[in-house]
Scaffold this motif. Structure first.
Motif, PDB file in Angstrom:
ATOM      1  N   GLU A   1       0.838  -1.195   0.000  1.00 11.63           N
ATOM      2  CA  GLU A   1       0.000   0.000   0.000  1.00 11.63           C
ATOM      3  C   GLU A   1       0.873   1.245   0.000  1.00 11.63           C
ATOM      4  O   GLU A   1       1.790   1.375   0.811  1.00 11.63           O
ATOM      5  CB  GLU A   1      -0.913   0.004   1.223  1.00 11.63           C
ATOM      6  CG  GLU A   1      -1.903   1.141   1.206  1.00 11.63           C
ATOM      7  CD  GLU A   1      -2.885   1.077   2.356  1.00 11.63           C
ATOM      8  OE1 GLU A   1      -3.081   2.117   2.994  1.00 11.63           O
ATOM      9  OE2 GLU A   1      -3.436  -0.008   2.611  1.00 11.63           O
ATOM     10  N   ARG A   2       0.595   2.135  -0.926  1.00 12.55           N
ATOM     11  CA  ARG A   2       1.329   3.408  -1.026  1.00 12.55           C
ATOM     12  C   ARG A   2       0.568   4.507  -0.300  1.00 12.55           C
ATOM     13  O   ARG A   2       1.138   5.308   0.410  1.00 12.55           O
ATOM     14  CB  ARG A   2       1.524   3.771  -2.489  1.00 12.55           C
ATOM     15  CG  ARG A   2       2.376   4.985  -2.698  1.00 12.55           C
ATOM     16  CD  ARG A   2       2.737   5.134  -4.154  1.00 12.55           C
ATOM     17  NE  ARG A   2       3.717   6.191  -4.291  1.00 12.55           N
ATOM     18  CZ  ARG A   2       3.712   7.060  -5.261  1.00 12.55           C
ATOM     19  NH1 ARG A   2       2.809   7.000  -6.212  1.00 12.55           N
ATOM     20  NH2 ARG A   2       4.636   7.996  -5.312  1.00 12.55           N
ATOM     21  N   ASN A   3      -0.749   4.545  -0.518  1.00 15.06           N
ATOM     22  CA  ASN A   3      -1.663   5.457   0.178  1.00 15.06           C
ATOM     23  C   ASN A   3      -3.068   4.901   0.008  1.00 15.06           C
ATOM     24  O   ASN A   3      -3.228   3.766  -0.446  1.00 15.06           O
ATOM     25  CB  ASN A   3      -1.522   6.908  -0.337  1.00 15.06           C
ATOM     26  CG  ASN A   3      -1.773   7.032  -1.818  1.00 15.06           C
ATOM     27  OD1 ASN A   3      -2.713   6.457  -2.358  1.00 15.06           O
ATOM     28  ND2 ASN A   3      -0.922   7.785  -2.508  1.00 15.06           N
ATOM     29  N   ALA A   4      -4.084   5.677   0.331  1.00 16.58           N
ATOM     30  CA  ALA A   4      -5.459   5.168   0.312  1.00 16.58           C
ATOM     31  C   ALA A   4      -5.947   4.770  -1.082  1.00 16.58           C
ATOM     32  O   ALA A   4      -6.849   3.943  -1.208  1.00 16.58           O
ATOM     33  CB  ALA A   4      -6.404   6.205   0.910  1.00 16.58           C
ATOM     34  N   THR A   5      -5.345   5.330  -2.127  1.00 20.67           N
ATOM     35  CA  THR A   5      -5.840   5.058  -3.483  1.00 20.67           C
ATOM     36  C   THR A   5      -4.804   4.402  -4.399  1.00 20.67           C
ATOM     37  O   THR A   5      -5.097   4.153  -5.566  1.00 20.67           O
ATOM     38  CB  THR A   5      -6.319   6.363  -4.159  1.00 20.67           C
ATOM     39  OG1 THR A   5      -5.214   7.273  -4.242  1.00 20.67           O
ATOM     40  CG2 THR A   5      -7.471   6.991  -3.388  1.00 20.67           C
ATOM     41  N   GLU A   6      -3.598   4.128  -3.885  1.00 19.63           N
ATOM     42  CA  GLU A   6      -2.554   3.556  -4.729  1.00 19.63           C
ATOM     43  C   GLU A   6      -1.829   2.416  -4.018  1.00 19.63           C
ATOM     44  O   GLU A   6      -1.671   2.433  -2.803  1.00 19.63           O
ATOM     45  CB  GLU A   6      -1.508   4.615  -5.106  1.00 19.63           C
ATOM     46  CG  GLU A   6      -2.037   5.717  -5.983  1.00 19.63           C
ATOM     47  CD  GLU A   6      -0.954   6.744  -6.296  1.00 19.63           C
ATOM     48  OE1 GLU A   6      -0.959   7.242  -7.434  1.00 19.63           O
ATOM     49  OE2 GLU A   6      -0.127   7.047  -5.423  1.00 19.63           O
TER      50      GLU A   6
END
Length: 65
Positions: free
Chosen positions: A7-12
């Motif tokens: 997970e990079r952030n909430a959308t990526e």
């Protein structure tokens, strides 16, 4: 074949997969985003690495750590 996501952030996510193209194998490390339908789609942001160079890449990442 998808290996896994980070997970990079909430959308990526950063997705690692083993692929083959024109008879050549490679490892793809690419950012994927979650589209409006909830599906993960690849972006142009990423790299492909020949399998025999993975140890070199891991060595560089460990140095950066």
């Amino acid at each position: 074949m998808m290996i896994g996501d980070l997970e990079r952030n909430a959308t990526e996510v950063v997705r690692v997969s083993a692929e083959e193209f024109k008879g050549r194998k490679y490892i793809d490390i690419r950012i994927h985003f979650n589209d409006s339908e909830g599906e993960w789609k690849p972006t142009k942001k990423g790299v492909t690495v020949q399998p025999d160079r993975i140890d070199d890449l891991i060595g560089l990442l460990k140095k950066a750590q």
